[in-house]
Motif scaffolding. Sequence first.
Motif, mmCIF file in Angstrom:
data_model
loop_
_atom_site.group_PDB
_atom_site.id
_atom_site.type_symbol
_atom_site.label_atom_id
_atom_site.label_comp_id
_atom_site.label_asym_id
_atom_site.label_seq_id
_atom_site.Cartn_x
_atom_site.Cartn_y
_atom_site.Cartn_z
ATOM 1 N N ILE A 1 30.470 37.656 41.632
ATOM 2 C CA ILE A 1 30.118 38.581 42.711
ATOM 3 C C ILE A 1 31.292 39.491 43.047
ATOM 4 O O ILE A 1 31.124 40.699 43.275
ATOM 5 C CB ILE A 1 29.650 37.801 43.953
ATOM 6 C CG1 ILE A 1 28.329 37.078 43.643
ATOM 7 C CG2 ILE A 1 29.482 38.731 45.155
ATOM 8 C CD1 ILE A 1 27.869 36.139 44.743
ATOM 9 N N SER A 2 32.493 38.936 43.055
ATOM 10 C CA SER A 2 33.686 39.737 43.317
ATOM 11 C C SER A 2 33.852 40.813 42.248
ATOM 12 O O SER A 2 34.214 41.964 42.550
ATOM 13 C CB SER A 2 34.923 38.831 43.353
ATOM 14 O OG SER A 2 36.104 39.579 43.528
ATOM 15 N N LEU B 1 30.357 31.668 40.426
ATOM 16 C CA LEU B 1 29.506 32.649 41.096
ATOM 17 C C LEU B 1 30.331 33.562 41.990
ATOM 18 O O LEU B 1 30.102 34.782 42.026
ATOM 19 C CB LEU B 1 28.433 31.925 41.922
ATOM 20 C CG LEU B 1 27.462 32.836 42.679
ATOM 21 C CD1 LEU B 1 26.728 33.768 41.719
ATOM 22 C CD2 LEU B 1 26.461 32.011 43.489
ATOM 23 N N LYS B 2 31.294 32.985 42.685
ATOM 24 C CA LYS B 2 32.141 33.785 43.563
ATOM 25 C C LYS B 2 32.929 34.815 42.765
ATOM 26 O O LYS B 2 33.044 35.985 43.169
ATOM 27 C CB LYS B 2 33.101 32.871 44.328
ATOM 28 C CG LYS B 2 33.967 33.606 45.341
ATOM 29 C CD LYS B 2 34.842 32.636 46.122
ATOM 30 C CE LYS B 2 35.704 33.379 47.131
ATOM 31 N NZ LYS B 2 36.571 32.421 47.901
ATOM 32 N N VAL B 3 33.448 34.411 41.607
ATOM 33 C CA VAL B 3 34.191 35.335 40.747
ATOM 34 C C VAL B 3 33.276 36.446 40.249
ATOM 35 O O VAL B 3 33.660 37.623 40.212
ATOM 36 C CB VAL B 3 34.809 34.573 39.555
ATOM 37 C CG1 VAL B 3 35.351 35.551 38.511
ATOM 38 C CG2 VAL B 3 35.922 33.646 40.037
ATOM 39 N N ARG C 1 31.232 22.448 42.431
ATOM 40 C CA ARG C 1 32.429 23.194 42.822
ATOM 41 C C ARG C 1 32.751 24.282 41.795
ATOM 42 O O ARG C 1 33.043 25.431 42.164
ATOM 43 C CB ARG C 1 33.608 22.237 42.948
ATOM 44 C CG ARG C 1 34.904 22.914 43.378
ATOM 45 C CD ARG C 1 36.003 21.901 43.555
ATOM 46 N NE ARG C 1 37.260 22.525 43.935
ATOM 47 C CZ ARG C 1 38.403 21.859 44.130
ATOM 48 N NH1 ARG C 1 38.416 20.528 43.977
ATOM 49 N NH2 ARG C 1 39.498 22.494 44.477
ATOM 50 N N ASP D 1 30.107 27.077 41.974
ATOM 51 C CA ASP D 1 30.336 27.978 43.113
ATOM 52 C C ASP D 1 31.495 28.935 42.839
ATOM 53 O O ASP D 1 31.447 30.102 43.215
ATOM 54 C CB ASP D 1 30.629 27.158 44.372
ATOM 55 C CG ASP D 1 29.396 26.434 44.898
ATOM 56 O OD1 ASP D 1 28.281 26.773 44.448
ATOM 57 O OD2 ASP D 1 29.551 25.529 45.726
ATOM 58 N N ARG D 2 32.550 28.416 42.178
ATOM 59 C CA ARG D 2 33.699 29.262 41.861
ATOM 60 C C ARG D 2 33.309 30.363 40.871
ATOM 61 O O ARG D 2 33.692 31.522 41.034
ATOM 62 C CB ARG D 2 34.830 28.411 41.283
ATOM 63 C CG ARG D 2 36.069 29.232 40.914
ATOM 64 C CD ARG D 2 37.168 28.340 40.343
ATOM 65 N NE ARG D 2 36.725 27.668 39.136
ATOM 66 C CZ ARG D 2 36.716 28.224 37.922
ATOM 67 N NH1 ARG D 2 37.091 29.496 37.772
ATOM 68 N NH2 ARG D 2 36.325 27.531 36.880
ATOM 69 N N ASP E 1 26.389 42.084 48.669
ATOM 70 C CA ASP E 1 26.030 40.825 49.339
ATOM 71 C C ASP E 1 24.540 40.796 49.675
ATOM 72 O O ASP E 1 23.869 39.766 49.501
ATOM 73 C CB ASP E 1 26.855 40.650 50.621
ATOM 74 C CG ASP E 1 28.311 40.335 50.338
ATOM 75 O OD1 ASP E 1 28.596 39.750 49.263
ATOM 76 O OD2 ASP E 1 29.176 40.662 51.179
ATOM 77 N N LYS F 1 31.378 43.677 42.779
ATOM 78 C CA LYS F 1 31.854 44.579 43.823
ATOM 79 C C LYS F 1 32.967 45.490 43.298
ATOM 80 O O LYS F 1 32.965 46.700 43.535
ATOM 81 C CB LYS F 1 32.360 43.772 45.017
ATOM 82 C CG LYS F 1 31.269 43.011 45.758
ATOM 83 C CD LYS F 1 31.859 42.207 46.906
ATOM 84 C CE LYS F 1 30.771 41.453 47.662
ATOM 85 N NZ LYS F 1 31.322 40.663 48.781
ATOM 86 N N TYR G 1 28.898 32.688 34.594
ATOM 87 C CA TYR G 1 28.196 31.807 35.536
ATOM 88 C C TYR G 1 26.907 31.272 34.921
ATOM 89 O O TYR G 1 26.618 30.073 34.995
ATOM 90 C CB TYR G 1 27.890 32.568 36.818
ATOM 91 C CG TYR G 1 26.959 31.839 37.748
ATOM 92 C CD1 TYR G 1 27.394 30.741 38.489
ATOM 93 C CD2 TYR G 1 25.624 32.235 37.891
ATOM 94 C CE1 TYR G 1 26.539 30.066 39.338
ATOM 95 C CE2 TYR G 1 24.760 31.572 38.736
ATOM 96 C CZ TYR G 1 25.222 30.483 39.452
ATOM 97 O OH TYR G 1 24.366 29.795 40.284
ATOM 98 N N SER H 1 30.469 46.937 49.097
ATOM 99 C CA SER H 1 30.690 45.488 49.128
ATOM 100 C C SER H 1 29.598 44.786 49.926
ATOM 101 O O SER H 1 29.051 43.759 49.497
ATOM 102 C CB SER H 1 32.068 45.194 49.735
ATOM 103 O OG SER H 1 32.297 43.805 49.791
#
Length: 335
Positions: free
Chosen positions: A235-236, A231-233, A225, A228-229, A178, A239, A215, A174
């Motif tokens: 990256i998660s 991209l966060k999904v 917003r 960003d959501r 990052d 991982k 993304y 993880s």
Amino acid sequence: MNMINMRIYMSACKQVQPLVNFPGGLPGGLNMAPLFRRDKVVIVVGATGTGKSRLAIDLATRFHAEIVNSDKMQVYKGLDIVTNKVTEEECRGVPHHLLGTIDPNSNFSAEDFCHQALSVMESITSRDRLPIIAGGSNSYISALVNHHAEFRMKYECCFLWVDVSLPVLHSFVSERVDKMVEAGLVEEVRRLFDPEADYSRGIRRAIGVPELDQYLRFGVRADERTRDRLLKVAISKIKENTCMLAWRQLQKIQQLHDQWEWDMHRLDATGVFLNRSKEADEAWNRHVAEPSLNIVRKFLYEDCVPNIVSHEVAVATATMIGVPIPMATVATACR
């Protein structure tokens, strides 16, 4: 073993002096050809992120070796961050083969790997250097070691398994994702992005590419917003999929060990990953590098005799020339 395989064996393997002498020679004036020994190869396995490349390079700097990459994504050109290829600095001058050399849009199969790896290894051994195969794609290694007749006839293997407790490894993976994002992973995938691309072919199968599709496909037109959501999904998901890959690789290694009875030397690197301070290098040397050096040194230099052809080959040779050879007098391969 049929005559064709016997000829392949005789052409592929180096000769050594015979360990069995027949007083007065063989019947009919026949001369038993020297027995053949197999070249040696070190194979480093382990789940993603455990330090296989680092260990392979450590060994190569000590044993005049060259490394053959067996990671099915790192064989392709491009996406150096996504596929986590070793940098030139990390290579420390050690030659690497099948690393970033294949067309990224092609499908490089296990059969392709076997063909090219054998060619590279022949070149390495012809220069009296040691081949070290390292990578996380156990299907490539299994195809080579378990199912390729020429490899089995020509090479004797030493397996090193770098293992890390899965919970500890998952935490490290993880953090590594990052760092890869900080190093430019998203931008690297963006340059390759094609909305019509097939994620089942070539380098686009690499973890980090399909996960960023949504993304890259919709983020450009979305508000900050939403972007960003997305991209966060992504990256998660990278991982999560990397952790799943590590689990599958570990299961595969255990399966190969149980099914084919590979004589693996397990090196527990968990303590190295728990120690993130400056003592980590000392822990690596103590738990992984030094034990591996001792194992490989014994494998290369301390065997009782050179590795001799198998019982099967000896029987086939005796049958071929029509001479009964008492197998009890034929030296067997050292373990």
